[in-house]
Write an enzyme that holds these catalytic residues in place. Structure first.
Site, short mmCIF file in Angstrom:
data_model
loop_
_atom_site.label_atom_id
_atom_site.label_comp_id
_atom_site.label_asym_id
_atom_site.label_seq_id
_atom_site.Cartn_x
_atom_site.Cartn_y
_atom_site.Cartn_z
N ASP A 103 20.21 -15.42 -29.79
CA ASP A 103 20.11 -16.74 -30.40
C ASP A 103 18.68 -16.90 -30.95
OD1 ASP A 103 21.21 -19.38 -30.93
OD2 ASP A 103 20.07 -20.11 -29.22
N LYS A 131 23.51 -14.59 -33.55
CA LYS A 131 23.45 -15.86 -34.29
C LYS A 131 22.19 -15.83 -35.14
CE LYS A 131 25.34 -19.57 -31.81
NZ LYS A 131 25.16 -20.68 -30.85
N PHE A 152 28.35 -23.46 -31.20
CA PHE A 152 28.30 -23.13 -29.79
C PHE A 152 29.62 -22.48 -29.38
CE2 PHE A 152 28.55 -23.79 -25.23
CZ PHE A 152 27.31 -23.31 -24.85
N VAL A 153 29.53 -21.25 -28.88
CA VAL A 153 30.75 -20.50 -28.56
C VAL A 153 30.85 -20.21 -27.07
CG1 VAL A 153 31.03 -19.45 -30.84
CG2 VAL A 153 29.60 -18.31 -29.12
N ARG A 165 34.01 -18.39 -19.06
CA ARG A 165 33.61 -16.98 -19.18
C ARG A 165 34.82 -16.05 -19.20
NH1 ARG A 165 27.99 -16.75 -18.34
NH2 ARG A 165 27.17 -18.09 -16.70
#
Ligand code: 5GP
Ligand code: MG
Length: 194
Positions: A103, A131, A152-153, A165
């Site tokens: 990120d 990302k 947001f994944v 998860r």
């Protein structure tokens, strides 16, 4: 759980195809060299365990988590690595750091710096998702499975507040489930956010 998912970005067949491509690249690079795969817990556990089973080369595994120290509410920004089990010798090893998602890049930049200082011969990074738009520091992954847009994944190891998860795919969360898209409230060791 499924009802909280707005959109599936990478389903199981797409993930299998991506993993096979990535594994082929890793095999090419690491053939003939002893490799130590270091998944950064908890997020990378699903990715790493699928990936290593596609690598028919000699390798060892070491698990790593990041801890940051501060006064409890504000992170000091100082990151400490915790290996399971300790102690671990990195001297002279070819390390492949594995993370769920790249990120801002702060986690991998910090971790790879510490591992280099610990005497590793070679340190490379491998992420499931990249990302790209969110990068804040100068770090690119050496290997990645997929580039992902700035949403947001969750799933395939990635959590929101510790959950999701175990979803076998990558999906975006419905906005009702969380309040701020950039308050990535995972439980993983990100000094900026947890
Ligand atoms: P970085 O240090 O590169 O900013 O952050 C990496 C960590 O942030 C990841 O290992 C993950 O824990 C968290 N993170 C960043 N983006 C997402 C996301 O879209 N979903 C989830 N679940 N975690 C994320
Ligand atoms: Mg993480």
């Amino acid at each position: 759980m499924k009802d909280d998912i707005e959109r599936v970005l990478f389903d199981e067949p797409a993930i299998r195809t991506g993993l096979r491509k990535l594994a082929a690249e890793l095999i090419r690079i690491y053939r003939g060299r002893e490799l130590t795969v270091v998944p950064i817990l908890n997020g990378s556990c699903v990715f790493a365990s699928d990936l290593i089973r596609l690598l028919p080369i000699p390798l060892t595994l070491e698990f790593l988590a990041c801890e940051s120290y501060g006064d409890g509410t504000v992170s000091s920004g100082e990151v400490k690595l915790k290996f399971f089990p300790e102690p671990v010798t990195l001297e002279g090893r070819n390390i492949l750091l594995v993370d769920d998602i790249l990120d801002t890049g702060r986690t991998l930049k910090t971790v790879s710096g510490i591992i280099r200082e610990a005497g590793a011969a070679d340190v490379r990074t491998c992420v499931f998702l990249d990302k790209v738009e969110r990068r804040a520091v100068d770090l690119e992954a050496d290997f990645r499975c997929f580039e992902v847009e700035d949403v947001f994944v969750v799933g395939y190891g990635l959590d929101y507040a510790g959950r999701y998860r175990n979803l076998p795919y990558i999906g975006s969360l419905r906005s009702e489930v969380y309040s701020d898209a950039h308050d990535h409230a995972g439980t993983d060791g990100d000094p900026e956010r947890s």
